[in-house]
Design a protein around this motif. Sequence first.
Motif, short mmCIF file in Angstrom:
data_model
loop_
_atom_site.label_atom_id
_atom_site.label_comp_id
_atom_site.label_asym_id
_atom_site.label_seq_id
_atom_site.Cartn_x
_atom_site.Cartn_y
_atom_site.Cartn_z
N ASP A 100 32.88 50.61 40.57
CA ASP A 100 33.90 51.07 41.50
C ASP A 100 35.22 50.33 41.34
O ASP A 100 35.41 49.56 40.41
CB ASP A 100 33.39 50.97 42.94
CG ASP A 100 32.95 49.56 43.29
OD1 ASP A 100 33.42 48.60 42.65
OD2 ASP A 100 32.15 49.41 44.22
N ASN A 101 36.12 50.57 42.28
CA ASN A 101 37.46 49.98 42.24
C ASN A 101 37.53 48.58 42.83
O ASN A 101 38.61 48.03 42.94
CB ASN A 101 38.45 50.88 42.99
CG ASN A 101 38.96 52.00 42.11
OD1 ASN A 101 39.14 51.81 40.91
ND2 ASN A 101 39.17 53.16 42.70
N LYS A 102 36.40 48.01 43.22
CA LYS A 102 36.43 46.67 43.77
C LYS A 102 37.00 45.69 42.74
O LYS A 102 36.88 45.88 41.54
CB LYS A 102 35.05 46.22 44.21
CG LYS A 102 34.57 46.93 45.46
CD LYS A 102 33.23 46.40 45.90
CE LYS A 102 32.78 47.15 47.13
NZ LYS A 102 31.34 47.25 47.19
N ILE A 103 37.59 44.63 43.26
CA ILE A 103 38.24 43.65 42.39
C ILE A 103 37.21 42.72 41.77
O ILE A 103 36.44 42.06 42.48
CB ILE A 103 39.30 42.84 43.18
CG1 ILE A 103 40.36 43.78 43.77
CG2 ILE A 103 39.93 41.76 42.30
CD1 ILE A 103 41.13 44.59 42.75
N MET A 104 37.19 42.66 40.44
CA MET A 104 36.32 41.75 39.69
C MET A 104 36.96 40.37 39.62
O MET A 104 36.30 39.35 39.75
CB MET A 104 36.09 42.27 38.28
CG MET A 104 35.25 41.35 37.43
SD MET A 104 35.33 41.77 35.68
CE MET A 104 37.03 41.40 35.31
N HIS A 105 38.28 40.34 39.42
CA HIS A 105 39.02 39.07 39.38
C HIS A 105 40.49 39.36 39.58
O HIS A 105 41.04 40.30 39.00
CB HIS A 105 38.81 38.37 38.04
CG HIS A 105 39.61 37.10 37.93
ND1 HIS A 105 39.24 35.93 38.57
CD2 HIS A 105 40.76 36.82 37.29
CE1 HIS A 105 40.14 34.99 38.30
NE2 HIS A 105 41.07 35.51 37.54
N VAL A 106 41.12 38.51 40.38
CA VAL A 106 42.57 38.57 40.55
C VAL A 106 43.08 37.14 40.54
O VAL A 106 42.41 36.23 41.03
CB VAL A 106 42.97 39.31 41.86
CG1 VAL A 106 42.40 38.63 43.08
CG2 VAL A 106 44.47 39.48 41.96
N SER A 107 44.23 36.95 39.92
CA SER A 107 44.85 35.62 39.94
C SER A 107 46.32 35.78 40.33
O SER A 107 47.02 36.65 39.85
CB SER A 107 44.71 34.91 38.60
OG SER A 107 45.25 35.67 37.55
N LEU A 108 46.73 34.89 41.25
CA LEU A 108 48.07 34.93 41.81
C LEU A 108 48.63 33.51 41.78
O LEU A 108 48.24 32.66 42.59
CB LEU A 108 48.01 35.46 43.25
CG LEU A 108 49.34 35.65 43.96
CD1 LEU A 108 50.12 36.82 43.35
CD2 LEU A 108 49.10 35.91 45.45
N PRO A 109 49.52 33.21 40.83
CA PRO A 109 50.09 31.85 40.77
C PRO A 109 51.05 31.64 41.94
O PRO A 109 52.09 32.28 42.02
CB PRO A 109 50.82 31.81 39.43
CG PRO A 109 51.00 33.24 39.01
CD PRO A 109 50.02 34.07 39.77
N ILE A 110 50.68 30.73 42.86
CA ILE A 110 51.52 30.49 44.04
C ILE A 110 52.41 29.27 43.87
O ILE A 110 53.26 29.01 44.71
CB ILE A 110 50.68 30.40 45.32
CG1 ILE A 110 49.67 29.27 45.27
CG2 ILE A 110 49.97 31.74 45.58
CD1 ILE A 110 48.93 29.05 46.58
N SER A 111 52.20 28.51 42.80
CA SER A 111 53.09 27.39 42.44
C SER A 111 52.90 27.14 40.95
O SER A 111 52.09 27.80 40.30
CB SER A 111 52.76 26.13 43.25
OG SER A 111 51.64 25.46 42.72
N SER A 112 53.62 26.17 40.42
CA SER A 112 53.48 25.89 38.98
C SER A 112 52.13 25.26 38.67
O SER A 112 51.71 25.25 37.51
CB SER A 112 54.62 24.97 38.51
OG SER A 112 54.57 23.73 39.20
N GLN A 113 51.43 24.74 39.67
CA GLN A 113 50.13 24.10 39.43
C GLN A 113 48.94 24.81 40.05
O GLN A 113 47.81 24.55 39.68
CB GLN A 113 50.15 22.66 39.98
CG GLN A 113 51.06 21.74 39.23
CD GLN A 113 52.13 21.15 40.15
OE1 GLN A 113 52.19 21.45 41.32
NE2 GLN A 113 52.98 20.33 39.59
N ILE A 114 49.18 25.70 41.00
CA ILE A 114 48.07 26.31 41.75
C ILE A 114 48.07 27.83 41.57
O ILE A 114 49.08 28.49 41.75
CB ILE A 114 48.19 26.01 43.26
CG1 ILE A 114 48.25 24.52 43.52
CG2 ILE A 114 47.04 26.66 44.03
CD1 ILE A 114 47.02 23.75 43.18
#
Length: 140
Positions: free
Chosen positions: A50-64
């Motif tokens: 299905d359309n469920k998310i397998m993996h998402v990444s969102l860089p919220i800073s230069s280190q995290i």
Amino acid sequence: MITVNPYLYFNGNCEEAFNFYKSVFEVEFKYIGRYKDVPQAEKHIFQEEDNKIMHVSLPISSQITLMGADNTEVHKGNISHTNFSLSITADTKNEADKLFQKLSVGGKIKLAMNKTFWGSYYGIVNDRFGINWKISFETN
């Protein structure tokens, strides 16, 4: 250098949550993949179609990088967002206020932003997805 990145699991609303975080932090996804897009050769690991998310990444800073997925058979178990908090230290008081205000939309403010006895400007909010956030600005 070792980095630690929070990985959050959701019950089918990971995409909604991460679109919300994308708007809060005003950044773009580094990656977003769905279970249905897993190559056939790897379906033994992730059987969801299905359309469920397998993996998402969102860089919220230069280190995290904030990462997440929808809970599936592979990640069996109860999801509980009560035994941890994500702590964000802002560069400015205005940035702290802005993040706190955005994260509190539809959520519950546990402790309003305020100057503390230890010298920080600090607040706690539980967002509308059940994630606890501690927002601070070091005034000293």
